[in-house]
Write an enzyme that holds these catalytic residues in place. Structure first.
Site: not given
Length: 334
Positions: A191, A222, A235, A239
């Site tokens: 990512n 995101s 996560y 991002k």
């Protein structure tokens, strides 16, 4: 140099940029350089301070040097190249373009007539490439096997091959992403690090300081970058890192000639979130909960994505939510 010392004392506390107590000892020269009063130093205006730090202490040195080396002519040439459509007639690289959002966005892109669409992906799906080619035979669609977790040197080798063949690339879309907080290192590698490495690699060919023409980068982030979900903090953090990286790229545009903006999807119905693991298993039922939350299809997200590409606005923070495109006005440091 004083301003760099000031920057070293800036810390992030509860979402607000503040100075540590030692900052006040840096003297009147710093206050004059940053054009803020003693009262403002106690409660700084972060955006002004950051802009001064960048432009007065670092970026101006590069801008002045580049100017004397003929960067003004590069800027003029880049402006003439970028006039008109941001997709039609362009050479575009889409990293991870064969996933759910990626594939639907590629469908929208080819309909708008780019010269070449190059898909970098670890997934080899010949049927998808054939489908895209049939949507617009005038656009040449090519596939390159690419894993964003490879070393930077490998990314540079692939881009060297691409630039030798196509000579110019106008737009890079960084879209690789996974959601699995059990795989911490891989989540960060895919990512964040993958996006940074791919971007770093293409700068060899785009950067004004390397006699390059400049370029455009669209980074898929995101909404969790600024609205984190506690079930998947790794996560969200990855991002957020891409989001911050993109903001920095946009600020560097006067130096490098490379503009950038972020694409921030809200809940989108893809395979990414169907069977994911939460950090320390704190949210075992999050998938079921998300199914009851307003969301958008990948087709809706793709249409909004293409509108953002066509807007081609440096530094824009685009939110794609329930089929609508909205530019976010960032006030996170106020």
């Amino acid at each position: 140099m004083n301003a760099l010392r000031v920057f070293a004392h800036i810390v992030l506390q509860h979402g607000v940029l503040r100075y540590s107590s030692t900052t006040s000892n840096l003297g009147n020269s710093v206050r004059n350089k940053l054009k803020v009063s003693s009262k403002q130093l106690a409660k700084p205006q972060p955006i002004d301070i950051l802009n001064n730090l960048c432009h007065e202490e670092r970026l101006n040195r590069h801008v002045l040097t580049a100017h004397h080396e003929g960067v003004a002519s590069h800027a003029k040439r880049r402006k003439s190249k970028s006039c008109g459509a941001a997709i039609a007639g362009k050479n575009i690289i889409f990293v991870a373009g064969l996933g759910g959002i990626g594939m639907d966005t590629c469908r929208q892109i080819v309909k708008r007539g780019p010269k070449n669409l190059l898909i970098f992906d670890r997934l080899d799906k010949p049927d998808y490439i054939t489908e895209l080619q049939k949507l617009n035979p005038k656009t040449k669609v090519a596939f390159y096997s690419y894993d964003v977790t490879v070393p930077l040197s490998k990314s540079k080798e692939l881009l060297q091959e691409v630039f030798e063949k196509y000579e110019t690339i106008d737009l890079l879309i960084n879209g690789a992403g996974i959601m699995d907080d059990h795989q911490i290192e891989k989540t960060i590698a895919v990512n964040f690090t993958g996006t940074v490495n791919t971007t770093t690699a293409i700068m060899d060919f785009w950067d004004y300081r390397n006699d390059g023409p400049g370029g455009v980068i669209a980074n898929i982030c995101s909404v969790t970058a600024f609205y984190p979900n506690c079930q998947v903090p790794v996560y969200c953090a990855s991002k957020a890192a891409v989001f911050s990286f993109t903001v920095s790229l946009a600020l560097l545009a006067p130096v490098t000639g490379v503009t950038a903006y972020s694409i921030n999807h809200s809940i989108t119905r893809t395979t990414l979130g169907q069977n994911f693991n939460s950090w320390l298993d704190v949210g075992p039922c999050i998938t079921e909960k998300l199914s009851d939350t307003p969301s958008q299809s990948t087709a809706q997200a793709a249409k909004s994505f293409v509108k953002a590409i066509e807007a081609n606005k440096n530094g824009a923070i685009w939110k794609l939510e329930q089929g609508k495109l909205e530019e976010v006005k960032w006030t996170g440091f106020n």
